[in-house]
Enzyme design. Structure first.
Site, PDB file in Angstrom:
ATOM      1  CG  ASP A  56       6.739-130.844  -9.861  1.00  0.00           C
ATOM      2  OD1 ASP A  56       7.957-131.038 -10.042  1.00  0.00           O
ATOM      3  OD2 ASP A  56       6.137-131.210  -8.845  1.00  0.00           O
ATOM      4  CD  GLU A  57      10.374-127.551  -6.149  1.00  0.00           C
ATOM      5  OE1 GLU A  57      10.397-127.098  -4.997  1.00  0.00           O
ATOM      6  OE2 GLU A  57      10.730-128.725  -6.430  1.00  0.00           O
TER       7      GLU A  57
END
Length: 351
Positions: free
Chosen positions: A94-95
Site C-alpha cells: 500500500d505504499e
C-alpha cells in the site's frame, strides 16, 4: 494508503464502517495486522497482540485477513500510479515512491499529480490515500505520514531545514526504539540536535548508518526512485499457539519451517548461501543467528542440517519459543544479469 487492510474491509462490508476494527486473529496468540482509525483512537495498532488490543478497546471487532483481495487492490492502485509515471518503487502493498519530475500527463507541479492520484483512487476504488511531496525520498516519506488520513503535505526545499530541525529523531528512517533511546542518552532528540553532531561523532556512535543520519539531518538523500530491484531474501515465520520447547522445535516445527521456506524458494527461483534463524521468546525478546556456506543451499537435507545447527546456538537458553522464522539470502553483492520488477510477497510471515 490509509489503514489499508482495515479500510478495504470497511469498504466491502458497510456494517463495519465507523466502527473500531482490526484485521487479524482474535485468538490468544493473535496479532493485529491492521487497525481502523476508529480503533487507533484507543491505542490499537499493527503488530500489537490481540489480547492487548482487546484490553485497550473491548468493543474491537476482529476481521480475518483476505490477502488475495489486498493484493488485487494493490495492483489496481499501481495501475493508477503508472498512468502518471513508470518510475514507481513499491515499498509495500500500500505504499510506493513515485518520481513525477517528468510525468506522462505533463502536469507541472508534483502536488497536482498527487491530487490527481488521490482523486483517482477515491473515485475508482472508494479508498483514501495520503501523499507526501518533496525533493527526495526521505522527506517525501515523512510528508506522507504527516497529515493522515486522506492527507496531502508538501515539504518545499526552502522549508526543509526548518522542518527537519523540529522533527523528532523517532521519525527518521533507520531510527528504531533502541537507536532512539541511544540518541536520547546522547542528548539527541530532534533533527537540530542531530545536525549539530560532527560526522565522526555519528560514525563513532552509530557505525555506517551514522552517515545516513548526518545526511538526513541536512535534508540530503540522493537515493533515486528504483522501479526495478533484485530480490535479496526469501523467508517465512510462524507464531505458535503455545510456547514450544527446544525439543519440539528441533523435531517437529523446524522441519515444517524448512519445508515452507523451500516451497517459497521454488516459487521464486531464488538461491542463496546465507541462512538466518530468528527466534522470539515468550517475553518478546527476539534474537537471530546466521550461517554462511561456501555454496548455495540446494537440498532439504542441507537446509535442515543448517537450520538445526543455528537452533543449537539457542539451546543454552532455558526459554521456550514463541516464534521462529527462517530466511535465505545471498552473502555478498553480485552483478546479476537479470532484473525484475519489485513485487513484495506478503503472505503470512514472509520476510
Amino acid at each position: 494508503m490509509d489503514a489499508f487492510y482495515a479500510s478495504i474491509e470497511q469498504r466491502d462490508n458497510p456494517c463495519l464502517r465507523g466502527k473500531p476494527i482490526a484485521v487479524g486473529n482474535a485468538e490468544l496468540r493473535g496479532v493485529v495486522a491492521a487497525a481502523s482509525y476508529e480503533a487507533r483512537q484507543f491505542g490499537v495498532h499493527s503488530a500489537m497482540s490481540s489480547v492487548k488490543a482487546k484490553k485497550l478497546c473491548p468493543q474491537l471487532i476482529f476481521v480475518p485477513g483476505r490477502m488475495n483481495v489486498y493484493k488485487d487492490v494493490s495492483r489496481q492502485i499501481h495501475q493508477i500510479f503508472h498512468r502518471y509515471t513508470d518510475l514507481v518503487e513499491p515499498i509495500s502493498l500500500d505504499e510506493a515512491f513515485l518520481d513525477v519530475t517528468e510525468n506522462k500527463q505533463g502536469i507541472e507541479l508534483a502536488v497536482d499529480v498527487a491530487r490527481r492520484i488521490k482523486y483517482d483512487i477515491r473515485q475508482e476504488l472508494a479508498l483514501t490515500a495520503s501523499a507526501g511531496v518533496s525533493y527526495n525520498k526521505f522527506l517525501a516519506k515523512i510528508a506522507s505520514d504527516y497529515r493522515k488520513p486522506n492527507g496531502l503535505f508538501t515539504i518545499h526545499p526552502s522549508k526543509a531545514e526548518e522542518f527537519i530541525a523540529k522533527l523528532p529523531v523517532e521519525a527518521f528512517w533507520g531510527v528504531g526504539r533502541a537507536t532512539a533511546e541511544r540518541m536520547h542518552r546522547l542528548g539527541i532528540r530532534v533533527g537540530a540536535d542531530l545536525r549539530e553532531k560532527e560526522l565522526s561523532y555519528l560514525l563513532q556512535h552509530f557505525g555506517k548508518v551514522g552517515y545516513v543520519f548526518y545526511c538526513f539531518s541536512r535534508g540530503v538523500d540522493e537515493r533515486p526512485v528504483e522501479p526495478f530491484r533484485i530480490r535479496k531474501t526469501v523467508g517465512c515465520e510462524e507464531t505458535y499457539e503455545r510456547d514450544l520447547t527446544m525439543q519440539e522445535a528441533h523435531e517437529v516445527y523446524l522441519p515444517e519451517l524448512v519445508t515452507e521456506l523451500m516451497r517459497r524458494l521454488k516459487r521464486t527461483g531464488f538461491q542463496g548461501n546465507c541462512l538466518t534463524l530468528k527466534i522470539k521468546f515468550p517475553d518478546f525478546v527476539q534474537k537471530t543467528r546466521s550461517l554462511t556456506l561456501p555454496e548455495n543451499l540446494q537440498t532439504e537435507a542441507q537446509f535442515l542440517a543448517t537450520a538445526r545447527a543455528l537452533l543449537e546456538q539457542f539451546e543454552q537458553s532455558s526459554k521456550n519459543i514463541r516464534l521462529m522464522g527462517l530466511s535465505l539470502s545471498k552473502s555478498r553483492e553480485e552483478n546479476p544479469e537479470t532484473w525484475e520488477q519489485l513485487l513484495l510477497d506478503f503472505e503470512n510471515g514472509i520476510c
